[in-house]
Design a protein around this motif. Structure first.
Motif, PDB file in Angstrom:
ATOM      1  N   GLU A 120      -6.550  -8.036   9.917  1.00  0.00           N
ATOM      2  CA  GLU A 120      -7.443  -8.409   8.830  1.00  0.00           C
ATOM      3  C   GLU A 120      -7.126  -7.596   7.575  1.00  0.00           C
ATOM      4  N   PHE A 121      -7.156  -8.287   6.450  1.00  0.00           N
ATOM      5  CA  PHE A 121      -6.932  -7.628   5.160  1.00  0.00           C
ATOM      6  C   PHE A 121      -8.169  -6.831   4.778  1.00  0.00           C
ATOM      7  N   ASP A 122      -7.961  -5.641   4.238  1.00  0.00           N
ATOM      8  CA  ASP A 122      -9.073  -4.799   3.814  1.00  0.00           C
ATOM      9  C   ASP A 122      -8.690  -4.089   2.518  1.00  0.00           C
ATOM     10  N   TRP A 123      -9.574  -4.182   1.529  1.00  0.00           N
ATOM     11  CA  TRP A 123      -9.292  -3.576   0.229  1.00  0.00           C
ATOM     12  C   TRP A 123      -9.287  -2.058   0.271  1.00  0.00           C
ATOM     13  N   LYS A 124      -9.857  -1.462   1.306  1.00  0.00           N
ATOM     14  CA  LYS A 124      -9.984   0.000   1.316  1.00  0.00           C
ATOM     15  C   LYS A 124      -8.628   0.697   1.342  1.00  0.00           C
ATOM     16  N   TYR A 125      -7.594   0.025   1.827  1.00  0.00           N
ATOM     17  CA  TYR A 125      -6.266   0.644   1.855  1.00  0.00           C
ATOM     18  C   TYR A 125      -5.610   0.589   0.476  1.00  0.00           C
ATOM     19  N   LEU A 153      -2.902   4.649   6.598  1.00  0.00           N
ATOM     20  CA  LEU A 153      -2.153   3.506   6.080  1.00  0.00           C
ATOM     21  C   LEU A 153      -1.307   2.859   7.169  1.00  0.00           C
ATOM     22  N   TRP A 154      -0.658   3.669   7.975  1.00  0.00           N
ATOM     23  CA  TRP A 154       0.212   3.144   9.030  1.00  0.00           C
ATOM     24  C   TRP A 154      -0.587   2.371  10.079  1.00  0.00           C
ATOM     25  N   VAL A 155      -1.746   2.884  10.442  1.00  0.00           N
ATOM     26  CA  VAL A 155      -2.556   2.239  11.476  1.00  0.00           C
ATOM     27  C   VAL A 155      -3.380   1.087  10.911  1.00  0.00           C
ATOM     28  N   CYS A 204       0.833  -1.205   0.000  1.00  0.00           N
ATOM     29  CA  CYS A 204       0.000   0.000   0.000  1.00  0.00           C
ATOM     30  C   CYS A 204       0.867   1.254   0.000  1.00  0.00           C
ATOM     31  N   LEU A 205       1.925   1.235   0.791  1.00  0.00           N
ATOM     32  CA  LEU A 205       2.807   2.398   0.883  1.00  0.00           C
ATOM     33  C   LEU A 205       3.512   2.642  -0.444  1.00  0.00           C
ATOM     34  N   SER A 206       3.977   1.578  -1.067  1.00  0.00           N
ATOM     35  CA  SER A 206       4.648   1.719  -2.357  1.00  0.00           C
ATOM     36  C   SER A 206       3.692   2.206  -3.433  1.00  0.00           C
ATOM     37  N   LEU A 207       2.487   1.673  -3.431  1.00  0.00           N
ATOM     38  CA  LEU A 207       1.489   2.067  -4.418  1.00  0.00           C
ATOM     39  C   LEU A 207       1.087   3.524  -4.254  1.00  0.00           C
ATOM     40  N   ALA A 208       1.092   4.006  -3.013  1.00  0.00           N
ATOM     41  CA  ALA A 208       0.687   5.386  -2.757  1.00  0.00           C
ATOM     42  C   ALA A 208       1.812   6.379  -3.005  1.00  0.00           C
ATOM     43  N   TYR A 209       3.034   6.054  -2.581  1.00  0.00           N
ATOM     44  CA  TYR A 209       4.111   7.048  -2.567  1.00  0.00           C
ATOM     45  C   TYR A 209       5.058   6.948  -3.753  1.00  0.00           C
TER      46      TYR A 209
END
Length: 225
Positions: A129-134, A121-123, A9-14
């Protein structure tokens, strides 16, 4: 596994922001601190907007499930302050139009990314649990980067003294779409009851259309001078 999900998620965002900074040539101009100043301007503008909204637009107390069309439209109008902030950033930077646009857009979008998505994202992305919203949040950050580049380009074109009269109407329409895009998206989701993925797709298509129109006008204007 949760750490791996957080890293994705972090890589995809930043990472797209880093690529845009490097490939746009801003690193060659040593524009890092210019982008930081643009980010500081973003923080100041958002603070002014929050104070204005808290003072003049109280919380909607109508019936549950009823969309406050007028109230949300007036709140979206406050986003005109973003146009003024972007213009202020670009007016304080000397150089070509492309440089001014990218400095303002990169600083603005990066500041929004850090302030609105870093902590969630950090929290959340490190949760059990995996969640697609991130993942959706990371995609949305990339859409925001494209949106702010297009918005900065439209603001730059609108404030040019030599803008041809034939460009005035389409540039003004694009300015309005940039300001009220969030309001239009909320209205569209409320009316058609869209899911999160479909809403993200519609937002990406709308942002892409605005960006392509802005790019066409920008290229035409630059080549005509």
């Amino acid at each position: 596994m949760t750490l791996f999900h957080f890293g994705n998620c972090l890589s995809l965002a930043y990472f797209p922001y880093f690529i845009a900074y490097k490939c746009s040539g801003l690193s060659e101009y040593n524009a890092f601190w210019r982008c930081v100043q643009a980010g500081a301007t973003y923080l100041f503008v958002q603070l002014c907007k929050m104070l204005f909204l808290a003072t003049f637009f109280p919380t909607w107390e109508g019936a549950a499930g009823v969309y406050d069309f007028v109230g949300e439209f007036m709140k979206a109008t406050v986003d005109l302050a973003d146009l003024l902030g972007l213009h202020l950033v670009m007016s304080r930077n000397a150089g070509k139009g492309e440089y001014k646009i990218m400095v303002a857009a990169m600083g603005w979008a990066t500041a929004e990314l850090i302030m609105s998505r870093c902590i969630p994202l950090w929290v959340g992305a490190r949760g059990i649990e995996f969640d697609w919203k991130y993942i959706q949040m990371s995609f949305d950050s990339n859409i925001s980067l494209v949106h702010y580049i297009a918005m900065a380009a439209v603001v730059w074109m609108f404030t040019r003294y030599d803008l041809p009269k034939s460009f005035r109407l389409p540039v003004t329409i694009l300015l309005g779409l940039c300001v009220y895009k969030g309001f239009l998206m909320e209205l569209f989701v409320h009316v058609f009851l869209l899911g999160s993925w479909m809403a993200l797709l519609v937002k990406a298509v709308l942002t892409g259309a605005i960006s392509l129109c802005s790019l066409f006008l920008f290229v035409t204007l630059v080549h005509s001078n």
